[in-house]
Scaffold this active site. Sequence first.
Site, short mmCIF file in Angstrom:
data_model
loop_
_atom_site.label_atom_id
_atom_site.label_comp_id
_atom_site.label_asym_id
_atom_site.label_seq_id
_atom_site.Cartn_x
_atom_site.Cartn_y
_atom_site.Cartn_z
N ASP A 70 -6.71 4.72 3.21
CA ASP A 70 -7.43 3.49 2.86
C ASP A 70 -7.94 2.80 4.14
OD1 ASP A 70 -4.83 2.71 3.56
OD2 ASP A 70 -4.36 1.83 1.61
N HIS A 100 0.83 -1.20 0.00
CA HIS A 100 0.00 0.00 0.00
C HIS A 100 0.87 1.26 0.00
CE1 HIS A 100 -4.03 -1.84 1.30
NE2 HIS A 100 -3.19 -2.85 1.15
#
Length: 457
Positions: free
Chosen positions: A123, A23
């Site tokens: 996120d 990520h």
Amino acid sequence: MGKTVAASEQLHIVMIPWFAYGHILPYFELSNKLAEKGHKITLVVPNKVKLDLEPKIRHPSLISLHAFTVPHIEPLPPGTETCSDVPIELQHHLAVAMDRARPEVESIISAIDDPKPDLLFYDNAYWVPEIATKLGMKSVFYQIACALSITRIKQTPSASASASASAKLFTLPKWVLTPKVLGDARANYGEGITYYQRVKKALSSCDAIALRTCREIEGESSDILAAQYNKPVFLTGPVLPEVEFLPPLDNSWAEWLAKFGPKSVVLCCFGSQYVPDKAQLQEMALALEDTGLPFLMSVKPPTECATIEEALPEGFSERVKERGVVHGGWVQQLQILAHPSVGCFICHCGYGSMWEGLLSDNQLVLLPQLPDQLMMAQMLAEKLKVGVMVDREEDDGWVSRKNLCQAVKSVMDPHSEFAALLKNNHANFRDKLLTNGFMANYLEVFDQDLKRFLTAN
């Protein structure tokens, strides 16, 4: 009424990615791309990540890294900061650590005033929109993985394999819906919140959704998300690191690969999360041996083995020593894929690896391990027809020696019409992705979308 944003105006974007390099690195690469357009970026990351990323910043006058301390959570080892530090079964404790880091993260964001941020990208930190609202900013949920997977978040996990508007083409086999793979849907991923609740809240609370994809692959999923959540959805394109900014391939690997002919080597990588048990690793290693082709397999040692060497079949290393390597650590995947000796990529279809495979000119053998990876593998094999998916046991997902070997041979046979079809489809799609201006255009549109979004809101 939104703020007035001129076409040339600099935005200030703060990014708070989940504590996993899968990520963090896409967020970091997007930061570099947006900085190229003159925007100021602040990445809020754990201490060790800051030290790792600092030398890789391409626009130091526009990109800054703010470090924070990841709280220690039992039973995580002291010093744990990212998913790379712990096995997958302990990573839900990192979600607790992320949530407990909220006060420090909020303090960092509140103190930024040079200039005040316009947007907060995030996120897994589902609480970021609350901070954004409090500070008068807008929040953007930035999904760096398969968009199709989050179109199902509104459903219960048990229903995620059933028909939905986003999944007419896709079916999930029994093995991928087991707790071993999917996890217990009722288990916490943080304190008092499951993974599905976390992502659903993150999507429901944001002001806009951004996706690391393009319409050519996930246009339908993008439209479904916009309708599901009644929010604007913006696409960044793949946003992959550019080869010229990467370090060269290590000499040891370059010298080993140079021993083999063009397009003859099989590269097999499973990413940072998947850890096979000893029996499955041995089965896959024997399958690569059976292909008769040179190969490099990168996979973490099984939990029951201290080293990768003790996990291998008896006599295996001696039999394949001239043409095969099983490596228990990280390898420079992108650089190896670009080597002229590599001709086949056995890919677990993690999102970054999936894009790297598509942008290479190697044949693709698809061996997904997680639900979102399976969805992308089905997309590549059944819709785009650019790779072959390995057949596996329906109930437990076992990958047999025979099936993996057959899959590799089916794409590496120079006389096979099937292999030629996949190669041609892949080449056509790759050419489209690499067309001059294709990716740059996505980033330009994304830039304009963000400015219009701020103006309208």
